[in-house]
Design a protein around this motif. Structure first.
Motif, PDB file in Angstrom:
ATOM      1  N   ILE A 157       0.729  -1.150   0.048  1.00 15.25           N
ATOM      2  CA  ILE A 157       0.000  -0.026  -0.079  1.00 15.25           C
ATOM      3  C   ILE A 157       0.764   1.137   0.039  1.00 15.25           C
ATOM      4  O   ILE A 157       2.035   1.192   0.417  1.00 15.25           O
ATOM      5  N   LEU A 184      -6.243  -0.535   8.430  1.00 16.20           N
ATOM      6  CA  LEU A 184      -7.463   0.029   7.643  1.00 16.20           C
ATOM      7  C   LEU A 184      -7.396  -0.525   6.106  1.00 16.20           C
ATOM      8  O   LEU A 184      -8.058  -0.839   5.643  1.00 16.20           O
ATOM      9  N   ALA A 185      -6.184   0.126   5.548  1.00 20.88           N
ATOM     10  CA  ALA A 185      -5.875  -0.333   3.996  1.00 20.88           C
ATOM     11  C   ALA A 185      -5.867  -1.627   3.862  1.00 20.88           C
ATOM     12  O   ALA A 185      -6.413  -1.827   2.719  1.00 20.88           O
ATOM     13  N   HIS A 206      -7.083  -4.207   5.417  1.00 18.48           N
ATOM     14  CA  HIS A 206      -8.466  -4.700   5.891  1.00 18.48           C
ATOM     15  C   HIS A 206      -9.148  -4.378   4.630  1.00 18.48           C
ATOM     16  O   HIS A 206      -9.966  -5.527   4.210  1.00 18.48           O
ATOM     17  N   ALA A 207      -9.169  -3.164   3.976  1.00 14.84           N
ATOM     18  CA  ALA A 207     -10.119  -2.936   2.844  1.00 14.84           C
ATOM     19  C   ALA A 207      -9.720  -3.960   1.650  1.00 14.84           C
ATOM     20  O   ALA A 207     -10.465  -4.414   0.967  1.00 14.84           O
ATOM     21  N   LEU A 208      -8.191  -4.048   1.523  1.00 10.43           N
ATOM     22  CA  LEU A 208      -7.937  -5.024   0.449  1.00 10.43           C
ATOM     23  C   LEU A 208      -8.496  -6.503   0.473  1.00 10.43           C
ATOM     24  O   LEU A 208      -8.707  -7.098  -0.227  1.00 10.43           O
ATOM     25  N   VAL A 223     -11.075  -7.635   2.603  1.00 11.39           N
ATOM     26  CA  VAL A 223     -12.461  -8.018   2.365  1.00 11.39           C
ATOM     27  C   VAL A 223     -12.928  -7.623   1.203  1.00 11.39           C
ATOM     28  O   VAL A 223     -13.867  -8.283   0.828  1.00 11.39           O
ATOM     29  N   ALA A 224     -12.213  -7.112   0.085  1.00 12.06           N
ATOM     30  CA  ALA A 224     -12.590  -6.930  -1.198  1.00 12.06           C
ATOM     31  C   ALA A 224     -12.295  -8.146  -2.186  1.00 12.06           C
ATOM     32  O   ALA A 224     -12.761  -8.315  -3.176  1.00 12.06           O
ATOM     33  N   ARG A 225     -11.446  -9.189  -1.513  1.00 13.73           N
ATOM     34  CA  ARG A 225     -11.145 -10.339  -2.206  1.00 13.73           C
ATOM     35  C   ARG A 225     -12.522 -11.161  -2.230  1.00 13.73           C
ATOM     36  O   ARG A 225     -13.215 -11.737  -1.069  1.00 13.73           O
ATOM     37  N   SER A 265     -15.746 -12.216   4.940  1.00 15.24           N
ATOM     38  CA  SER A 265     -15.534 -11.115   6.020  1.00 15.24           C
ATOM     39  C   SER A 265     -16.229 -11.320   7.009  1.00 15.24           C
ATOM     40  O   SER A 265     -15.863 -10.452   8.018  1.00 15.24           O
ATOM     41  N   ARG A 277     -12.594   0.401  14.580  1.00 16.80           N
ATOM     42  CA  ARG A 277     -13.058   0.670  13.213  1.00 16.80           C
ATOM     43  C   ARG A 277     -13.732  -0.591  12.588  1.00 16.80           C
ATOM     44  O   ARG A 277     -14.614  -0.305  11.901  1.00 16.80           O
ATOM     45  N   ARG A 278     -12.938  -1.683  12.567  1.00 18.32           N
ATOM     46  CA  ARG A 278     -13.659  -2.803  11.851  1.00 18.32           C
ATOM     47  C   ARG A 278     -13.392  -4.159  12.700  1.00 18.32           C
ATOM     48  O   ARG A 278     -12.402  -4.724  12.910  1.00 18.32           O
TER      49      ARG A 278
END
Length: 284
Positions: free
Chosen positions: A64, A142-143, A145-147, A149-151, A156, A177-178
């Motif tokens: 990232i 956080l960044a 995590h976003a990658l 859960v997008a898989r 998730s 946050r998550r």
């Protein structure tokens, strides 16, 4: 005859001693405040990363771009072939004297159990640039995590955060946050404030508070805490107090030093296995 010191002289002497003591204490606090980032994140103790040629073939390397212009790495281990999709996933957060290169045994155990695994690096560690801080690490997690859960192959709703020592605190900050499905925390501390208090440093000097004690009790997630009763760096009382503060948390007593390989103890993974079966429902 013993000479007597006039009252005024005694008062001046006592006041001089008090001023010296106060100045010494403030200097002590100032020095620890200035050194706290290197004490919390002793990157030099982690050593050098392994050569790229030695990185496991099963690993996908993710990067990232952090806001400070640095690049931060993570290793993603896909679930083993034949595991029903979507698999659960463990995010493993290492200690402050380690690198993602050192977490292979943890990743292997989870993959044998049918999990995918993500191991994010901290800024300034290993191959990653930048300077670590609570805010920086939280933003990077956080960044990643976003990658994750997008898989499309990841469930998730079945994320497990597994943190060791400082990694437990990083996991807790991400969880604000998550929130995950469950936590596995090895040798966690209440907060950096509580650790600083052992050195008589007040909390307002702390720039990276990592208040795990304020996070876990509010999330309502299953928590397994594994802590050695002989831990000489993060006292066992921290893990016990976190368990007491967090409704339904389970505390497992282990034996060994803080830097010993607690995960090599037979009961370590047996307890994790039973915990996941009860709370995440991820059979082998």
């Amino acid at each position: 005859m013993t000479p007597t010191i006039p009252a005024r002289s005694r008062h001046r002497l006592l006041w001089s001693v008090a001023r010296i003591a106060l100045a010494s204490y403030l200097l002590w606090c100032l020095v620890l405040s200035l050194l706290q980032t290197s004490m919390i994140f002793p990157r030099e103790l982690a050593g050098a990363p392994i050569p790229d040629a030695g990185i496991p073939r099963s690993v996908e390397r993710w990067w990232i771009d952090a806001p400070d212009g640095s690049k931060v790495e993570a290793w993603y281990y896909p679930a083993r072939a034949g595991v029903p999709k979507p698999p659960p996933c463990a995010i493993i957060f290492h200690g402050n004297g380690e690198l993602i290169d050192h977490i292979g045994d943890y990743a292997d155990w989870y993959r044998e159990r049918g999990y995918a695994v993500l191991v994010p690096e901290y800024r300034g560690y290993g191959r990653s640039g930048g300077v670590p801080s609570q805010d920086a690490l939280t933003a990077d997690m956080l960044a990643f995590h976003a990658l994750l859960v997008a898989r499309p192959e990841i469930d998730s709703t079945k994320l497990v955060y597994h943190g060791r020592s400082l990694g437990s605190a990083v996991a807790a900050q991400l969880a604000v946050r998550r929130p995950p499905a469950a936590f596995v925390l090895e040798s966690p501390f209440l907060s950096v404030n509580a650790m600083a208090a052992r050195y008589l440093v007040p909390g307002f000097f702390v720039r990276h508070p990592f208040r795990t004690d304020k996070v876990l009790p509010t999330l309502g997630r299953p928590v397994l805490i594994l802590h050695s009763t002989h831990d000489e760096i993060v006292p066992y009382s921290h893990g016990a107090r976190l368990a007491a503060l967090t409704p339904g948390a389970r505390l497992v007593d282990l034996s060994g030093s803080h830097n010993s390989v607690l995960a090599a103890l037979p009961q370590y993974w047996a307890q994790v296995d039973a915990f996941l079966t009860s709370n995440v429902d991820a059979p082998r």
